[in-house]
Design a protein around this motif. Structure first.
Motif: not given
Length: 209
Positions: A81-82, A87-88, A128-130, A151-152
């Protein structure tokens, strides 16, 4: 060269061409104090040209690269999912062309600016969530896991800093630091995943610390 690596080379080349070529077309444009979206700001010089032949190709190539790398990325469950939340980023590039910011990229303004701001917020939070979810894959070691989480955190910190009025003279530089830090890590990972001789479980997301 593997298709994945060809896409990566094309993406990097197009990103650099858009960044530096677009800036060269904008008299007085400052990459230090201005957002990259201002290259395609409504009513600015060569905005449509930069959007159609810069932002959109960058977004399309980034999406194709993520798609081509998906089969080789050893991610499952939350980490998969991350991966797809990343893809954002390509969607943001394409969205910046379809809903450009107003001159100066204010936080509010026209409908196009409002859509642009909303997309930007979703993109930074989604990316960030990804990155955090990507760090949950069992295919990486503890130090690499911490790197993705760091990094997030850096991505979100720079996002907050670039929005502060007191740091407005530096917001372009802060945005580029955010992009370059995350994009570099992702590009290195994509390059390693594109090596046919490398096992997928040892290729994922290993970047220099």
């Amino acid at each position: 060269m593997h298709t994945q690596r060809r896409l990566l080379v094309l993406f990097v080349a197009m990103y650099m061409l858009m960044l530096f070529g677009g800036a060269a077309l904008k008299p007085g444009y400052s990459p230090v104090s201005q957002y990259i979206s201002e290259l395609g700001a409504s009513g600015s010089e060569h905005a449509r040209l930069i959007s159609l032949f810069g932002f959109i190709p960058v977004g399309v190539l980034a999406a194709l690269l993520l798609w081509a790398s998906a089969a080789r990325a050893p991610v499952t469950g939350a980490s998969r999912l991350g991966y797809w939340l990343l893809m954002f980023e390509p969607l943001a590039w394409i969205g910046s062309a379809l809903a450009p910011c107003d001159l100066g990229c204010p936080s509010s303004g026209s409908l196009s600016q409002s859509l642009h701001t909303l997309l930007g917020g979703f993109t930074y939070l989604g990316t960030a969530l990804g990155l955090v979810l990507l760090a949950t894959t069992p295919a990486i070691n503890a130090s690499t896991r911490l790197l993705w989480i760091a990094l997030a955190a850096l991505w979100l910190l720079l996002f907050v800093l670039m929005a502060l009025p007191s740091l407005q003279p530096w917001r372009g530089l802060l945005q580029r630091l955010a992009e370059w830090s995350v994009y570099s890590a992702l590009c290195i990972s994509a390059w390693r995943l594109g090596n046919p001789a490398r096992l997928a479980h040892s290729a994922i997301t290993r970047v220099p610390g």
